[in-house]
Design an enzyme around this catalytic site. Structure first.
Site, PDB file in Angstrom:
ATOM      1  N   SER A  68       6.976   6.785   5.802  1.00  0.00           N
ATOM      2  CA  SER A  68       7.411   8.135   6.140  1.00  0.00           C
ATOM      3  C   SER A  68       6.165   8.897   6.565  1.00  0.00           C
ATOM      4  O   SER A  68       5.047   8.392   6.424  1.00  0.00           O
ATOM      5  CB  SER A  68       8.053   8.818   4.930  1.00  0.00           C
ATOM      6  OG  SER A  68       7.067   9.032   3.941  1.00  0.00           O
ATOM      7  N   LYS A  69       6.425  10.102   7.033  1.00  0.00           N
ATOM      8  CA  LYS A  69       5.274  10.908   7.423  1.00  0.00           C
ATOM      9  C   LYS A  69       4.351  11.126   6.216  1.00  0.00           C
ATOM     10  O   LYS A  69       3.143  11.083   6.315  1.00  0.00           O
ATOM     11  CB  LYS A  69       5.760  12.248   7.969  1.00  0.00           C
ATOM     12  CG  LYS A  69       4.887  12.776   9.057  1.00  0.00           C
ATOM     13  CD  LYS A  69       5.401  14.090   9.541  1.00  0.00           C
ATOM     14  CE  LYS A  69       5.291  15.098   8.419  1.00  0.00           C
ATOM     15  NZ  LYS A  69       5.505  16.466   8.730  1.00  0.00           N
ATOM     16  N   GLN A  70       4.999  11.288   5.035  1.00  0.00           N
ATOM     17  CA  GLN A  70       4.223  11.546   3.808  1.00  0.00           C
ATOM     18  C   GLN A  70       3.347  10.350   3.428  1.00  0.00           C
ATOM     19  O   GLN A  70       2.290  10.509   2.852  1.00  0.00           O
ATOM     20  CB  GLN A  70       5.157  11.860   2.624  1.00  0.00           C
ATOM     21  CG  GLN A  70       5.884  13.190   2.680  1.00  0.00           C
ATOM     22  CD  GLN A  70       6.998  13.225   3.714  1.00  0.00           C
ATOM     23  OE1 GLN A  70       7.557  12.201   4.089  1.00  0.00           O
ATOM     24  NE2 GLN A  70       7.296  14.412   4.222  1.00  0.00           N
TER      25      GLN A  70
END
Ligand code: GLU
Length: 294
Positions: A229-231
């Protein structure tokens, strides 16, 4: 069977960043499921969680899908244009006594909200969010890869939020309203949403909406096993043949011939022709879900 029956899938990205390998797998998997059976594939931008929206992310996702040759049918829809539909659904739930305003803060509500303010707001409390009343029964759904899975919503989830205290309608409500309003017949998405599905089925029943076919795709993970994910710092995908081939391999599909070279459109056509969802591997079943009690 009515001759107007169409298979209709969708990809529903949140515009929180550019496409990464995990979201490419969800886009490709849902596209192939629909297109390999002559169906339609819609694109819906899930932009209700405004604090998480990233400027430019939607344009970048759309451009990337187009470069891969993953072309959608009809206009792109955005949840931010569809607020009156969610409002109407909330009013329906309120009128049926299936939702209620809640004045508890997130801390007061805890992880599994027992419905403390089902009977009305405590004196001095103001409505912050709206919650859906879950009943004590198991909520079950059938997944094409996992079989039937159930969750005891009252014990494991509690009365959940359908409109957030800061204003936006919750994903769980919006997704159910949209899939039904858009005539979506199959929901193909990442396995991180497996344990949202019982909540969505409960809302479909409460709103008198049909339940689509579900298929949850395995999650692409980082080396440490976390969801990409972006995270977790997932890299933006480059729309090229090696990445597309890697996504097909991830979905267990046959390798398109080398002679197709870098022609993304031909690779997609080949993949569509030879697609078989039964080759897709499953992830572990989340601890919050279980097959129906015998
Ligand atoms: N918008 C959700 C996401 O990007 C997907 C929702 C869905 O496919 O139901 O994770």
């Amino acid at each position: 069977m009515p001759d107007s029956f169409v298979i209709r899938g969708r990809f529903a990205p949140s515009p929180t960043g550019p496409l990464h390998f995990g979201s490419l797998v969800a886009a490709l998997g849902s596209y192939l499921c629909a297109k390999s059976r002559g169906g339609e594939w819609l694109l819906r931008v899930e932009d209700l969680d405004t604090p998480r929206n990233v400027p430019g992310a939607e344009a970048s996702i759309l451009a990337c899908l187009e470069r891969y040759g993953l072309t959608w049918d009809g206009p792109v829809t955005r949840q931010s244009d569809r607020i009156p539909l969610y409002q109407a659904a909330l009013e329906h739930l309120l009128a049926a006594g299936l939702a209620y305003p809640c004045g508890c803060s997130r801390q007061e509500a805890g992880d599994v909200y027992p419905g403390t303010c089902r009977k009305g707001l405590a004196p001095g409390k103001v409505a912050r969010a709206f919650r859906f009343k879950v009943n004590a029964l198991q909520s079950c759904f059938q997944d094409e890869l996992y079989g039937t899975l159930c969750q005891d919503l009252a014990r494991q989830v509690g009365d959940f939020v359908v409109r957030r205290a800061d204003g936006p309608f919750a994903y769980q409500l919006a997704v159910v309203v949209d899939d039904a309003a858009q005539g979506v017949t199959e929901v193909v998405r990442g396995a991180d949403l497996l344990d949202s599905t019982p909540r969505q089925v409960a809302l479909q029943i409460a709103l008198g909406l049909p339940t689509p076919r579900y298929l949850h795709l395995p999650l692409a993970r980082t080396r440490e096993g976390e969801k990409l994910s972006k995270q977790t710092g997932a890299a933006t995908v480059t729309p090229d043949a090696p990445t597309l081939r890697a996504a097909l391999r991830f979905l267990g599909q046959p390798e398109p011939p080398a002679s197709l070279g870098n022609n993304l459109k031909s690779i997609i056509e080949y993949a569509t022709e030879y697609f078989d969802y039964k080759r897709i591997k499953t992830d572990e079943i989340p601890a919050t879900l279980a097959p129906p009690a015998a």
